[in-house]
Design a protein around this motif. Structure first.
Motif, mmCIF file in Angstrom:
data_model
loop_
_atom_site.group_PDB
_atom_site.id
_atom_site.type_symbol
_atom_site.label_atom_id
_atom_site.label_comp_id
_atom_site.label_asym_id
_atom_site.label_seq_id
_atom_site.Cartn_x
_atom_site.Cartn_y
_atom_site.Cartn_z
ATOM 1 N N SER A 176 0.828 -1.204 0.000
ATOM 2 C CA SER A 176 0.000 0.000 0.000
ATOM 3 C C SER A 176 0.861 1.252 0.000
ATOM 4 C CB SER A 176 -0.915 -0.003 1.230
ATOM 5 O OG SER A 176 -1.477 1.272 1.427
ATOM 6 N N THR A 194 -7.719 8.160 3.511
ATOM 7 C CA THR A 194 -6.629 7.307 3.043
ATOM 8 C C THR A 194 -5.375 7.490 3.913
ATOM 9 O OG1 THR A 194 -6.001 9.022 1.431
ATOM 10 C CG2 THR A 194 -7.436 7.280 0.658
ATOM 11 N N GLY A 201 -3.541 4.515 6.233
ATOM 12 C CA GLY A 201 -2.106 4.236 6.263
ATOM 13 C C GLY A 201 -1.555 4.236 7.677
ATOM 14 N N THR A 220 -2.726 1.083 9.537
ATOM 15 C CA THR A 220 -1.967 -0.094 9.123
ATOM 16 C C THR A 220 -0.628 -0.158 9.856
ATOM 17 O OG1 THR A 220 -3.003 -0.069 6.935
ATOM 18 C CG2 THR A 220 -0.924 -1.271 7.142
#
Length: 687
Positions: free
Chosen positions: A53, A131, A135, A138
């Motif tokens: 990603s 978004t 991130g 994660t």
């Protein structure tokens, strides 16, 4: 990039844009990450060369460049979709978290005011760009999964303290604590469902089931969100058995809801009587103890649900007037208490009762109330929104008003997200009807309708009522009388022999046969005596079919009388669609233009709708000679691209007999061959 002092070769810049999929926020994050790095060349190489990603890579590199305190702040704030100063402080342990976040100096768009938060709001809310947040999350999970789960639990408790139970339940689910989820469902599950937050409850129940957590609480809520339409009886039986477990928590509102569910789910007269007696006892307890575990509002909501359940029982046992009175009272109480899910259930019952009584103006009023329950968002966000939008779509279909098919896809999406495989049947059926009447290939649409027909009849038979006439008409055309007869038998078994839909289907089977007069008599008796109606437009279709038969037999006086009834009733329910089912119905109206009195304007609107749909009202091309029963049956075989031999075998006649009948058909419709005969027959309303 230039504002951050970063100048990149054109190919490198294009690579960044490509990896960011053109998202401005992701490119801003890339610029921030590169600008803050101590070695820009190495960072740029890592940004462009790392697999996985893109936002996760950028988030990791950015966090590595920040101070430990700044990194911890960003990680903590990523656990929630949005936050105010108080929640930010609780999550991060930093008393001035918002100011600390501003000092990091993230690029524009990475941190912003939450939607709807005005600049002057006393306690403004903020959010990380989605978004960017993904991130960070994660990276948080890879660095400290246990710490992430702990913060989700803290966020859940904070939301409970501030009264946002739906957000609390979402955070509890993400905390991976089945105990916390169970506690919230036990304390607030009923209020969430009655308030319309069924999606969040269903999702939480599915998570608990996946973890093997099956308790009286999950049983009660599972039965509650599945029961109103009595769709999945096996699952409801399972849920009710769980809810009745000896270890079930006791509370007045809980016991009342369980009793109401049993009343909804009773299958026989004795079962219903016992369930209603139990419901009486539970209501008496709530009268003596008006404050339950969830407070007085929870008990009040349970009493409204019980009244709605009684109305539904009255409806199922044929006491339509009592059902209507109870349901309207329950809907008004739910409206006053701001309980949209309960209001939807009560209004749906009231509309069904009014429909059964033939009170079409009241049906329209109730359906408009249901439509107004939904939010005004671009897409439905809950089952209440989806149900309200579905009513709007059905109303638009009946009245031939524009409606975007993509909105039906939105409804279907919400139902799937709610794990409601039965709930998708109605919007799927309506979507096929829209496609059928908007010029799609009728054969292809009919084949999809056949697949849905078998599922709908088994799991929710009322969903087929709106399109029953069109479906059976097409079944006669594409499958022949024998298969259509099987479908009518299935419909009769599912809906009941006394319903208008079943009687209308039986009449359609007799069209063009020696039994047509008997079918007409049975249909007219059903229409005049008030047969049970699941879909009001079938009343219009019934009178139209009778008017068409009268006109074909030359009885113009009876045709006018029957057509007048169809137009008058259709005007009350604003239903133009039944007239478009056959070109012959449109011609009935066109031929008698100027004879409808007070309904003349509505009759004219029918012709306009037909014209918009490409249906001709030309009255000068109708053949003088009617087709025989055998000719009608053979005419229906022509669009199926069969050989003469295949048609002969199907009807147990000789090839020469088929050829003789085909020549007669061509002559009567004024056609030169098979393809021309199909075209002319459709123009004339014979197909």
């Amino acid at each position: 990039m230039r504002s951050r002092g970063i100048v990149l070769p054109h190919p490198t810049l294009l690579t960044l844009v490509d990896r960011a999929a053109g998202r401005a926020a992701t490119l801003t994050l890339a610029a921030d990450t590169i600008a803050r790095s101590r070695d820009r060349t190495a960072t740029l190489s890592a940004v462009n060369g790392s697999p996985g990603s893109f936002t996760a890579v950028l988030a990791r590199l950015l966090l590595d460049e920040l101070t430990p305190a700044q990194s911890r702040l960003l990680l903590a704030l990523s656990t929630v979709p949005e936050f105010d100063a108080e929640l930010a402080a609780v999550l991060s342990g930093h008393p001035d978290a918002i100011a600390a976040l501003e000092r990091i100096g993230l690029g524009p768009g990475l941190v912003c005011r939450a939607d709807g938060a005005a600049p002057s709001e006393r306690r403004p809310r903020y959010r990380l760009e989605p978004t960017f947040r993904d991130g960070i999350l994660t990276e948080f999970f890879s660095r400290d999964a246990i710490g992430l789960l702990r913060l989700h639990g803290i966020a859940a408790e904070w939301h409970v303290a501030h009264g946002d139970i739906e957000a609390a339940l979402d955070q509890a689910r993400q905390s991976d604590s089945s105990e916390l989820v169970e506690d919230l469902l036990r304390r607030f599950g009923l209020a969430l469902v009655f308030g319309g937050s069924t999606l969040s409850v269903r999702t939480a129940l599915a998570d608990q089931e996946d973890r093997g957590v099956l308790t009286p609480t999950t049983g009660l809520l599972g039965a509650l969100v599945s029961s109103p339409q009595l769709a999945e009886s096996v699952r409801v039986d399972h849920f009710l058995a769980l809810a009745e477990d000896e270890g079930a928590p006791r509370a007045p509102e809980r016991d009342l809801v369980v009793a109401a569910l049993h009343a909804l789910h009773a299958r026989t007269g004795p079962e219903t009587a016992r369930a209603l007696a139990r419901l009486d006892d539970a209501e008496a307890v709530t009268a003596a103890h008006p404050v339950g575990e969830g407070g007085p509002l929870a008990v009040l909501a349970a009493r409204v649900f019980a009244e709605g359940a009684r109305a539904r029982v009255e409806l199922s046992t044929g006491h339509f007037e009592r059902a209507l009175t109870r349901a309207i009272a329950a809907s008004d109480a739910a409206d006053e208490s701001h309980l949209p899910w309960l209001e939807l259930l009560a209004l749906d019952t009231a509309a069904s009762a009014a429909n059964a009584r033939g009170n079409w103006p009241l049906v329209g009023i109730l359906e408009r109330r249901i439509a107004l329950l939904g939010s005004r968002s671009a897409e439905p966000e809950s089952l209440v929104d989806a149900s309200a939008l579905l009513r709007t779509a059905a109303s638009a279909y009946r009245s031939c008003e524009p409606f975007r098919l993509s909105q039906l896809d939105d409804i279907i999406s919400v139902q799937w997200r709610a794990l409601d495989a039965v709930g998708v049947l109605a919007p799927r059926a309506l979507r096929l009807l829209f496609r059928l009447d908007e010029g799609a290939d009728p054969r292809a649409v009919f084949e999809e309708m056949e697949q849905l027909f078998t599922v709908s009849l088994r799991r929710r038979p009322e969903t087929i009522a709106l399109g029953a006439f069109r479906f059976l008409d097409l079944a006669l055309l594409y499958r022949g009388r024998s298969v259509a007869r099987d479908y009518v038998e299935q419909l009769t078994t599912a809906l009941g022999p006394d319903t208008l839909g079943s009687i209308l289907g039986a009449a359609l089977l007799r069209e063009g046969t020696v039994a047509q007069d008997a079918g007409a008599a049975a249909l007219e008796h059903a229409l005049s005596s008030g047969a049970r109606v699941l879909e009001g437009t079938n009343v219009v279709a019934g009178w139209l079919l009778l008017a068409h038969w009268s006109a074909e037999s030359g009885d113009d006086a009876r045709a006018r009388l029957r057509l007048s009834k169809a137009v008058t009733i259709a005007e009350r329910m604003r239903a133009r669609r039944p007239f478009l089912a056959r070109p012959a119905f449109v011609r009935l109206v066109a031929e008698r233009h100027g004879t409808f009195g007070a309904s003349e304007a509505f009759a004219a609107s029918i012709l306009t709708a037909a014209s918009d749909a490409g249906i001709s009202s030309d009255t000068g091309s109708v053949p003088h000679k009617s087709l025989t029963t055998r000719e009608r049956d053979l005419l229906r075989e022509l669009p199926l691209h069969q050989t003469v031999l295949e048609i002969a075998a199907k009807h147990s006649v000789s090839i020469n007999t088929v050829k003789t009948h085909l020549r007669s058909i061509y002559a009567k419709v004024g056609a030169s061959g098979r393809t021309d005969a199909v075209r002319r027959a459709r123009e004339l309303g014979l197909l």
